[in-house]
Design an enzyme around this catalytic site. Structure first.
Site, PDB file in Angstrom:
ATOM      1  N   ASP A  74      27.013  31.980  81.882  1.00  0.00           N
ATOM      2  CA  ASP A  74      27.783  32.645  82.927  1.00  0.00           C
ATOM      3  C   ASP A  74      28.328  33.994  82.456  1.00  0.00           C
ATOM      4  O   ASP A  74      28.413  34.939  83.237  1.00  0.00           O
ATOM      5  CB  ASP A  74      28.946  31.750  83.365  1.00  0.00           C
ATOM      6  CG  ASP A  74      28.492  30.633  84.305  1.00  0.00           C
ATOM      7  OD1 ASP A  74      27.280  30.505  84.515  1.00  0.00           O
ATOM      8  OD2 ASP A  74      29.353  29.897  84.808  1.00  0.00           O
ATOM      9  N   ASP A 179      53.033  32.262  80.378  1.00  0.00           N
ATOM     10  CA  ASP A 179      52.189  32.953  79.411  1.00  0.00           C
ATOM     11  C   ASP A 179      51.314  34.008  80.085  1.00  0.00           C
ATOM     12  O   ASP A 179      50.785  34.887  79.415  1.00  0.00           O
ATOM     13  CB  ASP A 179      51.289  31.951  78.678  1.00  0.00           C
ATOM     14  CG  ASP A 179      52.040  31.146  77.632  1.00  0.00           C
ATOM     15  OD1 ASP A 179      53.218  31.458  77.378  1.00  0.00           O
ATOM     16  OD2 ASP A 179      51.448  30.205  77.070  1.00  0.00           O
ATOM     17  N   THR A 190      36.108  28.164  89.283  1.00  0.00           N
ATOM     18  CA  THR A 190      35.597  27.121  88.384  1.00  0.00           C
ATOM     19  C   THR A 190      35.704  27.524  86.918  1.00  0.00           C
ATOM     20  O   THR A 190      35.170  26.843  86.050  1.00  0.00           O
ATOM     21  CB  THR A 190      34.125  26.799  88.708  1.00  0.00           C
ATOM     22  OG1 THR A 190      33.357  28.012  88.674  1.00  0.00           O
ATOM     23  CG2 THR A 190      33.991  26.152  90.076  1.00  0.00           C
ATOM     24  N   GLY A 191      36.392  28.643  86.641  1.00  0.00           N
ATOM     25  CA  GLY A 191      36.519  29.128  85.271  1.00  0.00           C
ATOM     26  C   GLY A 191      37.915  28.942  84.708  1.00  0.00           C
ATOM     27  O   GLY A 191      38.476  27.843  84.687  1.00  0.00           O
ATOM     28  N   SER A 195      40.750  25.638  84.521  1.00  0.00           N
ATOM     29  CA  SER A 195      41.253  25.060  83.270  1.00  0.00           C
ATOM     30  C   SER A 195      42.777  25.100  83.212  1.00  0.00           C
ATOM     31  O   SER A 195      43.386  24.365  82.435  1.00  0.00           O
ATOM     32  CB  SER A 195      40.665  25.798  82.061  1.00  0.00           C
ATOM     33  OG  SER A 195      41.197  27.101  81.953  1.00  0.00           O
TER      34      SER A 195
END
Length: 294
Positions: A74, A179, A190-191, A195
């Site tokens: 990707d 952060d 979806t990246g 997460s």
């Protein structure tokens, strides 16, 4: 047919894929133009022997190209998008990496899927991009100020959190103490955003996702907004600088700079083979259905 070839070289997995692609296209008299740095690598590794035309910049890709073939993961497609930009050239991703949602063609199916390309048995999935501007101007990202996955701000040179004042279409939303903060497209959902607990969006959804990174307040949740929204950010913290990232490109920005993020007027076209849809990729990559109760 004329295709541009762009890729990354991974010794253990890429070599047979590249050979299969070149053999197939040569057999079908497809004109191939290779990204210059990639061709140097292929010649050094003695993977190909013929001479090919090359390209090195966005300006060398024009309407004569039918498609760009991206060989890698990707991340390779994200870099390919910086070459394609607003040219309208569709990108087909051939997966030589690991977990990936964009590079949908697997090495086991290369000949079959490339035949679909020759026969024009594919569809186009248009992917939203987002761009960034700043006051004062950030020189490092001015020339290439868009992202296909996400734009994020994060702390730099410190373990202390930063504060991100966030405005939507001029209206104050929240000051995230975290952060960092991610502004993700449907493609990028979806990246990094996923997460960090963000929702998954299908590529055709006309939305963006705002996802905080490790927020201090646990009630700071990911937020889905219309993609026509203009997002304005003002970041402050103990250190004088923080980081802004556009996919894999990073710049250091001084505190209190005003960042404006919005959808670009053009989209990136991704080639989608019927047998490898987004939903099928989602099931396979996230192992949905592996639970025997399903």
């Amino acid at each position: 047919m004329k295709v541009a070839i762009y890729g990354q070289y991974y010794q253990n997995s890429t070599e047979p894929i590249i050979k299969d692609i070149f053999e197939f296209f040569n057999k079908h008299d497809v004109e191939m133009v290779i990204e210059a740095a990639f061709l140097v690598t292929l010649n050094e590794k003695q993977i190909i022997k013929n001479d090919y035309k090359t390209f090195a910049t966005y300006n060398e890709l024009d309407a004569s190209f039918d498609m760009m073939i991206s060989i890698g993961g990707d991340g390779t497609i994200l870099r390919a998008a910086t070459l394609v930009r607003d040219s309208g050239i569709p990108i087909l991703g051939i997966n030589a990496g690991r977990l990936g949602f964009l590079a949908s063609v697997q090495k086991e199916n290369i000949d079959l899927f490339l035949q679909f390309v020759i026969d024009k048995k594919f569809s186009i999935s248009e992917r939203t991009l987002i761009s960034i501007s700043s006051e004062p101007e950030i020189q490092e990202i001015t020339a290439l100020n868009f992202a296909m996955n996400e734009i994020s701000v994060s702390r730099k040179d410190t373990t202390s959190m930063i504060t991100i004042e966030t405005y939507l279409n001029g209206e104050y939303l929240n000051s995230y103490w975290a952060d960092g903060l991610i502004i993700a497209t449907p493609t990028g959902s979806t990246g990094y955003s996923m997460s960090c607990g963000g929702p998954i969006l299908t590529p055709d959804v006309q939305s963006l996702v705002i996802t905080p990174i490790a927020p201090h307040n646990l009630n700071a949740r990911p937020l889905v907004i219309p993609d026509c929204t203009e997002i304005r950010l003002k970041v402050s913290g103990r250190e004088p600088f923080y980081l802004v990232s556009l996919d894999s490109r990073i710049a250091s920005v001084e505190n209190d700079a005003i960042l404006t993020i919005k959808k670009t007027p053009y989209k990136i076209k991704m080639v989608e083979i019927t047998e490898e849809t987004f939903l099928k990729t989602l099931r396979n990559k996230l192992l949905w259905g592996e639970d025997k109760r399903n």
